[in-house]
Design an enzyme around this catalytic site. Sequence first.
Site, PDB file in Angstrom:
ATOM      1  N   LYS A 173      -8.216   9.445  -5.468  1.00 25.82           N
ATOM      2  CA  LYS A 173      -9.201   8.778  -5.049  1.00 25.82           C
ATOM      3  C   LYS A 173     -10.221   9.891  -4.523  1.00 25.82           C
ATOM      4  O   LYS A 173      -9.960  10.634  -3.780  1.00 25.82           O
ATOM      5  CB  LYS A 173      -8.799   8.145  -3.787  1.00 25.82           C
ATOM      6  CG  LYS A 173      -7.776   6.879  -3.954  1.00 25.82           C
ATOM      7  CD  LYS A 173      -7.432   6.058  -2.871  1.00 25.82           C
ATOM      8  CE  LYS A 173      -6.450   7.005  -2.026  1.00 25.82           C
ATOM      9  NZ  LYS A 173      -5.877   6.057  -0.820  1.00 25.82           N
ATOM     10  N   THR A 204     -14.228   2.921   8.137  1.00 26.63           N
ATOM     11  CA  THR A 204     -13.469   2.915   6.806  1.00 26.63           C
ATOM     12  C   THR A 204     -11.972   3.001   7.105  1.00 26.63           C
ATOM     13  O   THR A 204     -11.354   3.592   6.548  1.00 26.63           O
ATOM     14  CB  THR A 204     -13.839   4.341   6.218  1.00 26.63           C
ATOM     15  OG1 THR A 204     -13.638   5.223   6.800  1.00 26.63           O
ATOM     16  CG2 THR A 204     -15.060   4.073   5.521  1.00 26.63           C
ATOM     17  N   GLY A 206      -8.353   2.339   7.378  1.00 26.98           N
ATOM     18  CA  GLY A 206      -7.445   1.539   6.639  1.00 26.98           C
ATOM     19  C   GLY A 206      -7.715   1.302   5.328  1.00 26.98           C
ATOM     20  O   GLY A 206      -7.364   0.557   4.345  1.00 26.98           O
ATOM     21  N   THR A 207      -8.961   2.116   4.853  1.00 30.45           N
ATOM     22  CA  THR A 207      -9.154   1.799   3.390  1.00 30.45           C
ATOM     23  C   THR A 207      -8.069   2.069   2.354  1.00 30.45           C
ATOM     24  O   THR A 207      -7.876   1.456   1.424  1.00 30.45           O
ATOM     25  CB  THR A 207     -10.410   2.654   2.911  1.00 30.45           C
ATOM     26  OG1 THR A 207     -10.189   3.760   3.309  1.00 30.45           O
ATOM     27  CG2 THR A 207     -11.853   2.147   3.860  1.00 30.45           C
ATOM     28  N   GLY A 208      -7.365   3.229   2.576  1.00 32.60           N
ATOM     29  CA  GLY A 208      -6.399   3.603   1.806  1.00 32.60           C
ATOM     30  C   GLY A 208      -5.280   2.533   1.862  1.00 32.60           C
ATOM     31  O   GLY A 208      -4.713   2.316   0.660  1.00 32.60           O
ATOM     32  N   CYS A 209      -4.573   2.153   2.979  1.00 29.64           N
ATOM     33  CA  CYS A 209      -3.659   1.203   3.007  1.00 29.64           C
ATOM     34  C   CYS A 209      -4.135  -0.017   2.185  1.00 29.64           C
ATOM     35  O   CYS A 209      -3.344  -0.752   1.415  1.00 29.64           O
ATOM     36  CB  CYS A 209      -3.236   0.592   4.426  1.00 29.64           C
ATOM     37  SG  CYS A 209      -3.009   1.895   5.620  1.00 29.64           S
TER      38      CYS A 209
END
Length: 259
Positions: A173, A204, A206-209
Amino acid sequence: MKKVLTIAGSDCSGGAGIQADLKTIMAHKCYGMSVITALTAQNTTGVYGIENCSADFVKNQMDCVFTDIFPDAVKIGMVSSIEIIKAIAEKLREYNPKNIVIDPVMVSTSGNKLLKDDAINTLLNKLIPLAAVITPNLSEAEILCGFEINSKEDMHRAARKISKNYHGHILIKGGHLEEDANDLLFFDGKIHWFEEKKINNSNTHGTGCTLSSAIASNLALGYSVRESIQNSKDYITGALKENLNLGRGNGPLDHCYRM
């Protein structure tokens, strides 16, 4: 009804971890289940405490899920100890589910390592090889490849290096690069870029989760890996564009903006 299991830590403020995953799974009209690896005391301003579950209790939770409502996809996030990593890997080998997506949570937003080196080695050797897709951010990809990533060329070089030890799909990412939010997918020696302009939204959390659980949901629904990633990036873009503004720090996304 497609079923998606998330194996991760709890975020009591609801923006990341298990809570973000379950909201995302529901937004994709799938049935969400959870195995909790740790309880965290956190909010939009930071993490203030972590209580790990025991490895035996993690295995107990996994047995309860897999022997009753078998998932069509599995997302794995925060795994904070060697014992928990080994327990998850053992049960995944026992039940052999498809469509495993691992978000290798190794570095905090502030840049601090969340796993000790021996736990990282266990993650790399025991758990990551079981995944269909891994979704490291730039900091995590740097740990996996062993050098700094400052450009698209570095991302490609990193993916090639990581692929020597892991033969599934690698999604690096690029959201932390300054000029854009392009992500690199590497598989079987081939690359594909998912291009996206940066969205002017500092919330942003929690964007990865959210991205990894969206990918798992799309895989459960029968989409290809590439389609699942594109659909998930579109979903994240929409959730960010809603400009939800909660909390005093780095706030969460609007996971249910489509509903």
